[in-house]
Design a protein around this motif. Sequence first.
Motif, PDB file in Angstrom:
ATOM      1  N   UNK A 139      30.482  44.011  19.640  1.00  0.00           N
ATOM      2  CA  UNK A 139      31.264  42.949  20.287  1.00  0.00           C
ATOM      3  C   UNK A 139      31.779  41.924  19.273  1.00  0.00           C
ATOM      4  N   UNK A 140      30.952  41.601  18.301  1.00  0.00           N
ATOM      5  CA  UNK A 140      31.325  40.584  17.316  1.00  0.00           C
ATOM      6  C   UNK A 140      32.266  41.109  16.242  1.00  0.00           C
ATOM      7  N   UNK A 141      32.292  42.420  16.030  1.00  0.00           N
ATOM      8  CA  UNK A 141      33.086  42.977  14.940  1.00  0.00           C
ATOM      9  C   UNK A 141      34.383  43.655  15.396  1.00  0.00           C
ATOM     10  N   UNK A 142      34.418  44.124  16.628  1.00  0.00           N
ATOM     11  CA  UNK A 142      35.574  44.895  17.098  1.00  0.00           C
ATOM     12  C   UNK A 142      36.777  44.000  17.353  1.00  0.00           C
ATOM     13  N   UNK A 143      37.941  44.535  17.047  1.00  0.00           N
ATOM     14  CA  UNK A 143      39.179  43.808  17.311  1.00  0.00           C
ATOM     15  C   UNK A 143      39.843  44.295  18.602  1.00  0.00           C
ATOM     16  N   UNK A 144      39.168  45.213  19.292  1.00  0.00           N
ATOM     17  CA  UNK A 144      39.664  45.722  20.569  1.00  0.00           C
ATOM     18  C   UNK A 144      38.640  45.391  21.650  1.00  0.00           C
ATOM     19  N   UNK A 145      39.020  45.488  22.919  1.00  0.00           N
ATOM     20  CA  UNK A 145      38.058  45.199  23.989  1.00  0.00           C
ATOM     21  C   UNK A 145      36.847  46.141  23.953  1.00  0.00           C
ATOM     22  N   UNK A 146      35.702  45.598  24.332  1.00  0.00           N
ATOM     23  CA  UNK A 146      34.457  46.366  24.423  1.00  0.00           C
ATOM     24  C   UNK A 146      33.907  46.168  25.830  1.00  0.00           C
ATOM     25  N   UNK A 147      33.744  47.265  26.547  1.00  0.00           N
ATOM     26  CA  UNK A 147      33.187  47.230  27.887  1.00  0.00           C
ATOM     27  C   UNK A 147      31.736  47.685  27.791  1.00  0.00           C
TER      28      UNK A 147
END
Length: 165
Positions: free
Chosen positions: A135-143
């Motif tokens: 969640x903290x590293x991704x630049x795309x949505x995380x479900x």
Amino acid sequence: MFKHILMPTDGSAHSEKAIERGIELAKLCGSKVTGIHVVPDYRLMIAYEGSIDPATQEKVEVEARERAASFLDFVKKTADAASVPCDTVVATNDHPYDAIVNAAVDHGCDLIVMTARTRKGLSAMLLKSESTHVLHRASIPVLTFRAIVSADEAKKVKSPSTKAA
């Protein structure tokens, strides 16, 4: 909406439930999915422990690849049953969250669907979950799915009856 969904798996029941829900979403969106399992770099672990037996190292790596294949087979079979296009990837990294985020970028994914584990007490402060790191590293949505209950399962749960006084 989403065109390519990355689905990390650790082979757990929670992970499998998240994959099932993610594939339902992929079907609704007309998306393709990529399942990923991250294997630790056993060469570094074995070298760190001082045991550098090549036969042991090879055996550990083969067993890890076999586990990964069985975990990813679940993703593939679930996607095939839903007629959702699916690829699978086995990555090697001591930090699964890095491998997950890197795979999302490398494969052009626009969503990551994964399970989230809840820790309590001291371990919650010391050990963040992989999903928190993603969640903290991704630049795309995380479900993330914490309490994995489908709408069908929720309907089966009966509310407590109240007695008339």
